[in-house]
Design an enzyme around this catalytic site. Sequence first.
Site, PDB file in Angstrom:
ATOM      1  N   LEU A  71      55.641  76.672  30.409  1.00 29.88           N
ATOM      2  CA  LEU A  71      55.176  75.313  30.142  1.00 29.88           C
ATOM      3  C   LEU A  71      54.948  75.125  28.654  1.00 29.88           C
ATOM      4  O   LEU A  71      54.213  75.894  28.027  1.00 29.88           O
ATOM      5  CB  LEU A  71      53.867  75.048  30.889  1.00 29.88           C
ATOM      6  CG  LEU A  71      53.871  75.284  32.411  1.00 29.88           C
ATOM      7  CD1 LEU A  71      52.453  75.225  32.947  1.00 29.88           C
ATOM      8  CD2 LEU A  71      54.756  74.269  33.098  1.00 29.88           C
ATOM      9  N   ASP A  72      55.594  74.119  28.084  1.00 30.49           N
ATOM     10  CA  ASP A  72      55.269  73.721  26.718  1.00 30.49           C
ATOM     11  C   ASP A  72      53.880  73.082  26.724  1.00 30.49           C
ATOM     12  O   ASP A  72      53.398  72.650  27.771  1.00 30.49           O
ATOM     13  CB  ASP A  72      56.327  72.733  26.218  1.00 30.49           C
ATOM     14  CG  ASP A  72      56.027  72.254  24.812  1.00 30.49           C
ATOM     15  OD1 ASP A  72      55.663  73.088  23.973  1.00 30.49           O
ATOM     16  OD2 ASP A  72      56.145  71.035  24.572  1.00 30.49           O
ATOM     17  N   LYS A  73      53.237  73.038  25.587  1.00 28.25           N
ATOM     18  CA  LYS A  73      51.882  72.468  25.534  1.00 28.25           C
ATOM     19  C   LYS A  73      51.905  70.967  25.272  1.00 28.25           C
ATOM     20  O   LYS A  73      51.536  70.163  26.124  1.00 28.25           O
ATOM     21  CB  LYS A  73      51.036  73.167  24.469  1.00 28.25           C
ATOM     22  CG  LYS A  73      49.594  72.611  24.383  1.00 28.25           C
ATOM     23  CD  LYS A  73      48.811  73.255  23.269  1.00 28.25           C
ATOM     24  CE  LYS A  73      49.218  72.723  21.909  1.00 28.25           C
ATOM     25  NZ  LYS A  73      48.811  71.296  21.699  1.00 28.25           N
TER      26      LYS A  73
END
Length: 693
Positions: free
Chosen positions: A387-389
């Site tokens: 997951l990207d932030k």
Amino acid sequence: MRRAVERIRGLTGLRFQLGERSLRIEGEPQAALAAVEAIRGTGFEIHPWPEASDSPADGEAGAHEHDAVTGTGLPRLLAALALAITAEGLSFFVPDAPWSRPAGLAIAAAAIALAGFSTFRKGLSALRDGRLNINALMSVAVAGAFVIGQWPEAAMVMALYAIAELIEARAVDRARNAISGLLALSPDTADLQQANGTWKSVPVREVPIGATVRVRPGERVAMDGVVTEGSTSIDQAPVTGESLPVDKGPGDAVYAGTINQTGTIECRVTAAASQSTLARIIHAVEQAQGSRAPTQRFVDRFAAIYTPAVFVLALAVAIAGPWLFGWTALAAVYKALVLLVIACPCALVISTPVTVVSGLASAARRGILVKGGVHLEQARLLKAIALDKTGTITEGKPRLVEWQMVATGTPKPRAEHVAAALAAHSDHPVSRAIAAGLTPNNVEARNFAALSGRGIEADIDGERYVLGNHRLIEERGQCSAEIEAVLRRHEKAGRTVSLLATATGVLALFAVADTIKPSSAAAVGELKAMGITPVMLTGDNQATAEAIGHEAGLTDIRGNLLPEDKLAAILALQQQYGATAMTGDGINDAPALAQADIGVAMGAAGTDIAMEAADVVVMNDDLRRIAETVRLSQRTHAVLWQNIALALGIKAVFLVLALFGSASMWMAVFADMGASLLVVFNGLRLLRNPERN
């Protein structure tokens, strides 16, 4: 006609319907148009092929549906059924009357002609080409039954087959139309602002990008755009799947096909009508329908072996039956023909496309765009997800999350109004977040000056104020141990701090952060409960990443990553866990999205590059949609194998009954078409609310 066909060979990659056949045209569009006109010039009607799936020559399911839709209509089929029942009645009630046999024979022939003309024509064509498809099986079975004197059954079988096929095709259309019906949501016209400021209703295809259009309450948004004037609440369910309306104001994006509910707004058009978000969803799903999932490819390969094997088995029964079991020649041929009708592979072949298309449509209704059956089916195999932030776990927009006074000599409302006045004159994202989070007043500021990389300053009521970062306050010699302690607390939480100061000292500080989405923690919890390991991959510093990650419930948090580092991390996760997905929204996420087994892009805030590189697009940026996609994948896979088991199991039972003389042609046609209808309606269950399937 032959010359016309020769002229279109090798021209463009379009498919057309010519009579009962499908033609591919390869080449340039202008050449294709010329070819179409050449065919029409011969007196034949030619139309674009009505669906994105394979043509009859290429796929049995396509032929099966197409025959029912373009062949005999329901009134004609009902007439054929009435004639078949009449033929059966004559055979049963007055078998010995001298006129009964010729009359029944003629009536049965008329019934077969009404119901089966298209089937016979396609069956003969398939046999000439050496293709043993459904039409070839039915043609041989019905013609053989008629020849050996079973003409009432032959008529009844053909009539029932054609009616059941029509019902099946209409059921399949439900799945196909579930997506294409969304196109009707976009209006054909838009209120376009003219050069003199007036408004005129024009076709959407004539509205250029950059133009201003107006949307009144109750109207559907005609084109993608950005709100420039007004505020309203918009129902975005057709595009994002959100059940609640979304408030919109200046700067917010709107999508074609969504419904304006409360106020009149003006929007700057950002995409042509043919390139709207809704149109791209339709196009992507249509393309996805043409891509075959692993189970579908398995069924295609199985059917390619199964159909010839059935012919060989039927031939063996007809030839060896009298020798092995003492049957009469006619009895052996009859059993062989019953086998052919029972063994038609239409239920098997159609079981996978209708299920996959239903799954794709169900996902799209929830704001999940899956770009192919292969991705829909493989999502169930995921073991890890990266997951990207920013923009994925978080909102992607900085907000004022906390502010506090430092000095005691200035009233708090005064500090708030001064800071709001300063922040309002800066385009920096942090300043915009502060301005949006504070209450403005009629404080008049003069002599503004931007302090590059540090902040902004201005005169207010004869006093010089600055609003700047930690570095600016240190340079001014105004950073005390108490202020440093507060700054460390905020920075450890991943916040960016701006400080308001005068020449005498710091008055207040304002903490800005990219806040976590309300749904992110729940989404991470759902993924963990499903046995999928979530991992954060971000380019932000490790302290900020850990602050956000821990709030979302993550334990594996990796910060300071460049695009190539994210790519390497995906490779490592694939080695460690197996099938891995990547979720992101930025250009820097594109390499990792492409490398992952399944790439998931956040559609609302995502870049075009990320959306193109991804296999799944979540249109409303809600991470919980990922768990929904996995659950839908699991259900789709289960229904696929339920359908395969139903199709083969029913046929196996009736094949055994037929070999032992306990199955008639009536039972055969009910076994074949009953299985087909069962798998179709079972597949259509996926169109229901995915949380209640």
